[in-house]
Design a protein around this motif. Sequence first.
Motif, mmCIF file in Angstrom:
data_model
loop_
_atom_site.group_PDB
_atom_site.id
_atom_site.type_symbol
_atom_site.label_atom_id
_atom_site.label_comp_id
_atom_site.label_asym_id
_atom_site.label_seq_id
_atom_site.Cartn_x
_atom_site.Cartn_y
_atom_site.Cartn_z
ATOM 1 N N VAL A 133 -2.145 10.405 0.337
ATOM 2 C CA VAL A 133 -0.718 10.654 0.134
ATOM 3 C C VAL A 133 -0.383 10.598 -1.359
ATOM 4 O O VAL A 133 0.335 11.459 -1.876
ATOM 5 C CB VAL A 133 0.140 9.644 0.931
ATOM 6 N N GLU A 134 -0.910 9.599 -2.051
ATOM 7 C CA GLU A 134 -0.647 9.456 -3.487
ATOM 8 C C GLU A 134 -1.222 10.631 -4.272
ATOM 9 O O GLU A 134 -0.569 11.143 -5.190
ATOM 10 C CB GLU A 134 -1.213 8.133 -3.991
ATOM 11 N N LEU A 135 -2.424 11.078 -3.920
ATOM 12 C CA LEU A 135 -3.027 12.223 -4.595
ATOM 13 C C LEU A 135 -2.191 13.479 -4.380
ATOM 14 O O LEU A 135 -1.874 14.194 -5.333
ATOM 15 C CB LEU A 135 -4.452 12.473 -4.097
ATOM 16 N N GLU A 136 -1.822 13.740 -3.130
ATOM 17 C CA GLU A 136 -1.039 14.937 -2.824
ATOM 18 C C GLU A 136 0.267 14.937 -3.601
ATOM 19 O O GLU A 136 0.675 15.938 -4.184
ATOM 20 C CB GLU A 136 -0.778 15.014 -1.311
ATOM 21 N N ARG A 137 0.946 13.796 -3.640
ATOM 22 C CA ARG A 137 2.219 13.697 -4.357
ATOM 23 C C ARG A 137 2.008 13.931 -5.846
ATOM 24 O O ARG A 137 2.783 14.631 -6.497
ATOM 25 C CB ARG A 137 2.847 12.320 -4.101
ATOM 26 N N GLY A 138 0.940 13.377 -6.392
ATOM 27 C CA GLY A 138 0.634 13.572 -7.805
ATOM 28 C C GLY A 138 0.370 15.025 -8.149
ATOM 29 O O GLY A 138 0.847 15.528 -9.171
#
Length: 150
Positions: free
Chosen positions: A107-112
Amino acid sequence: MNEHQGDPAHRHHRPEGVDDPTVEALGSLSKALETTERARGHLYSFHQLTGGADLELGRAVRLLREAGHAEWAAKAEAEILGRDVIPGHWTFQIIEAYNDTYYRPFVELERGVVNALAEGRDHLYEAEMKKARRTFAHHDHADRPPAEDS
């Protein structure tokens, strides 16, 4: 934050300078995360179904005892009731490990990536597909919800 981030009319418009391969890559990344969301949901189903089965097994153990089958009740209680589903883990621990090890980092990677490459605008690929596939001037093929038109 860009000037259109809070503007619903521009929420799904491709930011200037974002090319087709980037939009396609973001669409693929979004689809992968959506599939991960579904997998996570199945883990919760697994957790709830296994927990429900264990509770029902507890009822079966009680009923076996009441029916005079204390030996079978004791065996089910000792062998299966409350048993780890994999060594050292109940289902809640599997969910916690999945969330910590895979889900949250994804989730953090996708948002970044979306923030860095598309000014935080989600679903550009899908929005462009909607635009390409809709019938213009048809009331059920609107560009966006009516509240966003005002």
